[in-house]
Scaffold this motif. Structure first.
Motif, mmCIF file in Angstrom:
data_model
loop_
_atom_site.group_PDB
_atom_site.id
_atom_site.type_symbol
_atom_site.label_atom_id
_atom_site.label_comp_id
_atom_site.label_asym_id
_atom_site.label_seq_id
_atom_site.Cartn_x
_atom_site.Cartn_y
_atom_site.Cartn_z
ATOM 1 N N ASN A 71 0.845 -1.198 0.000
ATOM 2 C CA ASN A 71 0.000 0.000 0.000
ATOM 3 C C ASN A 71 0.880 1.248 0.000
ATOM 4 O O ASN A 71 2.014 1.210 0.453
ATOM 5 N N GLY A 72 0.290 2.363 -0.451
ATOM 6 C CA GLY A 72 1.033 3.613 -0.396
ATOM 7 C C GLY A 72 0.304 4.749 -1.081
ATOM 8 O O GLY A 72 -0.795 4.565 -1.622
ATOM 9 N N LYS A 73 0.923 5.917 -1.033
ATOM 10 C CA LYS A 73 0.350 7.106 -1.674
ATOM 11 C C LYS A 73 1.421 7.797 -2.511
ATOM 12 O O LYS A 73 2.613 7.716 -2.207
ATOM 13 N N VAL A 74 0.959 8.516 -3.525
ATOM 14 C CA VAL A 74 1.853 9.261 -4.414
ATOM 15 C C VAL A 74 1.595 10.755 -4.205
ATOM 16 O O VAL A 74 0.466 11.219 -4.373
ATOM 17 N N LEU A 75 2.633 11.492 -3.808
ATOM 18 C CA LEU A 75 2.526 12.946 -3.647
ATOM 19 C C LEU A 75 3.073 13.595 -4.914
ATOM 20 O O LEU A 75 4.214 13.342 -5.307
ATOM 21 N N VAL A 76 2.260 14.442 -5.538
ATOM 22 C CA VAL A 76 2.586 14.956 -6.867
ATOM 23 C C VAL A 76 2.792 16.468 -6.862
ATOM 24 O O VAL A 76 1.951 17.218 -6.381
ATOM 25 N N LEU A 77 3.922 16.873 -7.416
ATOM 26 C CA LEU A 77 4.195 18.286 -7.690
ATOM 27 C C LEU A 77 4.018 18.447 -9.196
ATOM 28 O O LEU A 77 4.779 17.890 -9.982
ATOM 29 N N SER A 78 2.989 19.192 -9.600
ATOM 30 C CA SER A 78 2.604 19.232 -11.018
ATOM 31 C C SER A 78 3.410 20.239 -11.827
ATOM 32 O O SER A 78 3.544 21.398 -11.441
ATOM 33 N N ASP A 79 3.876 19.776 -12.988
ATOM 34 C CA ASP A 79 4.581 20.662 -13.910
ATOM 35 C C ASP A 79 3.909 20.674 -15.286
ATOM 36 O O ASP A 79 4.553 20.985 -16.282
ATOM 37 N N VAL A 80 2.617 20.326 -15.323
ATOM 38 C CA VAL A 80 1.931 20.283 -16.622
ATOM 39 C C VAL A 80 0.626 21.083 -16.589
ATOM 40 O O VAL A 80 0.011 21.271 -15.537
ATOM 41 N N ILE A 81 0.224 21.529 -17.753
ATOM 42 C CA ILE A 81 -1.035 22.264 -17.924
ATOM 43 C C ILE A 81 -2.203 21.402 -17.456
ATOM 44 O O ILE A 81 -2.343 20.248 -17.856
ATOM 45 N N GLY A 82 -3.024 21.964 -16.564
ATOM 46 C CA GLY A 82 -4.222 21.257 -16.101
ATOM 47 C C GLY A 82 -3.972 20.166 -15.074
ATOM 48 O O GLY A 82 -4.897 19.469 -14.672
ATOM 49 N N ASP A 83 -2.709 19.998 -14.630
ATOM 50 C CA ASP A 83 -2.350 19.027 -13.577
ATOM 51 C C ASP A 83 -2.837 17.604 -13.889
ATOM 52 O O ASP A 83 -3.291 16.876 -13.011
ATOM 53 N N ASP A 84 -2.727 17.207 -15.149
ATOM 54 C CA ASP A 84 -3.208 15.890 -15.590
ATOM 55 C C ASP A 84 -2.282 14.787 -15.067
ATOM 56 O O ASP A 84 -1.111 14.713 -15.446
ATOM 57 N N LEU A 85 -2.817 13.919 -14.198
ATOM 58 C CA LEU A 85 -2.018 12.844 -13.593
ATOM 59 C C LEU A 85 -1.544 11.812 -14.612
ATOM 60 O O LEU A 85 -0.599 11.068 -14.344
ATOM 61 N N ASN A 86 -2.181 11.777 -15.774
ATOM 62 C CA ASN A 86 -1.727 10.869 -16.830
ATOM 63 C C ASN A 86 -0.507 11.417 -17.573
ATOM 64 O O ASN A 86 0.107 10.708 -18.363
ATOM 65 N N ILE A 87 -0.193 12.684 -17.310
ATOM 66 C CA ILE A 87 0.894 13.342 -18.042
ATOM 67 C C ILE A 87 2.119 13.591 -17.168
ATOM 68 O O ILE A 87 3.256 13.435 -17.609
#
Length: 386
Positions: A186-202
């Motif tokens: 188990n776990g979690k992913v902490l995301v710092l976004s560097d893309v337009i619209g913060d798309d997690l697929n990108i």
């Protein structure tokens, strides 16, 4: 004075999305209860806690996690472009923006480390921009050399980040959730976004996004610019975030920004306009240095919109702008004075994709060094009050 004001606004935005802020705002530990973004996790229910991470901000985010969680961390593996050691985690320095043999080494080591996780372990995965280049394992039948050739061609083609990362995922064994497929715990992913619209697929070509693990957005361009807006509000008649999703080619972006500056200039005696996003530029052959921010600054200079009152800073949040040691550039009345004094022709530099040489000669390039974070770019326009 304007140059100083622009720098202050820039760093106010930047510091809000640096590791210290985003980790402190989202992670805390009391006794054996780990809180991640308001969700409490009882570590007594798990055997071991591990931390992994990839991206420009991964090293600094991991360091802040160590400061908060300390000895509770059993181990883990971090990939970044930074140099240095961590106390509880292994760290590997990879490359960016180019994919190299180091990227393949990093991917193999990361895969080996996440595969060691047992079902009753828990992990935190730190994902930030730049991950796409830092870890790479091409699909079977494609050599790393051919992958590198394809990546290099795409990077200088003017293609947007969404299309670039879609192609990268299709020819990779780690992207598009394929790294997550290797994990049993188990776990979690902490995301710092560097893309337009913060798309997690990108973001980072989505190495952990296979539907198994919750992704939490801890920093983005909007959070950064809101902090800058708060900072400026008391000193200017009008402060506005125009957009956080600017994704035009630099030529179109310069026309769009110029039009808005003219509109606000008629209405307000002083203002700060804030733009976020990531413009695109096509690199022309000629051995020039510079990147999208410096090219946009050069195009805005040619729009003749800057004067004694109006000044501009175009800069990345990661500290890097194309093939140069600068992060961006200032366009002020002093920039123009110096240009005329040195008899430089900005159009020539633009034709050669050599914006950095232009601003460097004038002393108006903006050099920060690697910042340890990445939430795309900031364009800051200031009109000083009379």
């Amino acid at each position: 004075m304007s140059k100083k004001n622009l720098e202050k606004i820039y760093f106010k935005a930047l510091n809000k999305v640096k590791a210290k802020s985003i980790i402190k705002d989202n992670i805390s530990l009391e006794k054996n209860i780990l809180t991640i973004s308001n969700e409490k996790i009882d570590l007594n229910k798990f055997n071991n806690l591990y931390i992994f991470g990839v991206g420009k901000a991964a090293f600094s985010m991991a360091k802040e996690c160590e400061n908060i969680i300390g000895k509770k961390i059993k181990g883990g593996f971090i990939v970044s472009t930074s140099k240095g050691n961590l106390n509880y985690l292994k760290h590997f320095t990879s490359t960016h923006p180019d994919v190299t043999t180091k990227s393949e080494d990093a991917a193999n080591k990361l895969i080996d480390n996440v595969k060691k996780l047992k079902k009753n372990d828990y992990f935190i995965f730190l994902l930030s921009g730049g991950a796409s280049a830092m870890i790479e394992k091409p699909i079977l039948g494609l050599s790393l050399e051919d992958f590198i050739k394809a990546s290099s061609s795409l990077l200088t083609s003017g293609i947007d980040i969404k299309a670039l990362n879609t192609i990268r995922k299709s020819i990779s064994q780690v992207k598009g959730g394929k790294l997550a497929d290797c994990i049993k715990s188990n776990g979690k992913v902490l995301v710092l976004s560097d893309v337009i619209g913060d798309d997690l697929n990108i973001i980072g070509s989505a190495p952990m996004n296979n539907g198994k693990f919750q992704h939490i957005l801890v920093g983005n361009n909007e959070i950064a610019l809101n902090e800058a807006k708060k900072f400026c509000k008391k000193d200017y008649e009008k402060v506005e975030i125009i957009t956080t999703t600017l994704d035009y080619p630099s030529k179109k972006a310069s026309k769009y920004v110029t039009k808005l500056i003219k509109e606000y200039d008629k209405k307000y005696s002083s203002f700060v306009l804030l733009f976020g996003g990531e413009t695109t530029t096509v690199v022309k052959s000629g051995g020039g240095y510079g990147g999208r921010n410096q090219e946009l600054a050069l195009r805005l200079l040619l729009e003749n919109i800057v004067n004694e009152d109006i000044s501009i800073l175009c800069a990345g949040s990661d500290g890097i702008d194309g093939r140069s040691d600068a992060n961006g550039a200032f366009v002020t009345s002093k920039t123009i004075e110096k240009m005329n004094e040195m008899k430089l022709n900005p159009k020539e530099f633009l034709e050669n994709s050599d914006s950095n040489t232009f601003f460097k000669k004038l002393g108006f390039d903006f050099v920060t060094g690697i910042t340890g974070t990445n939430v795309m770019d900031f364009i800051i326009i200031e009109k000083k009050g009379k």
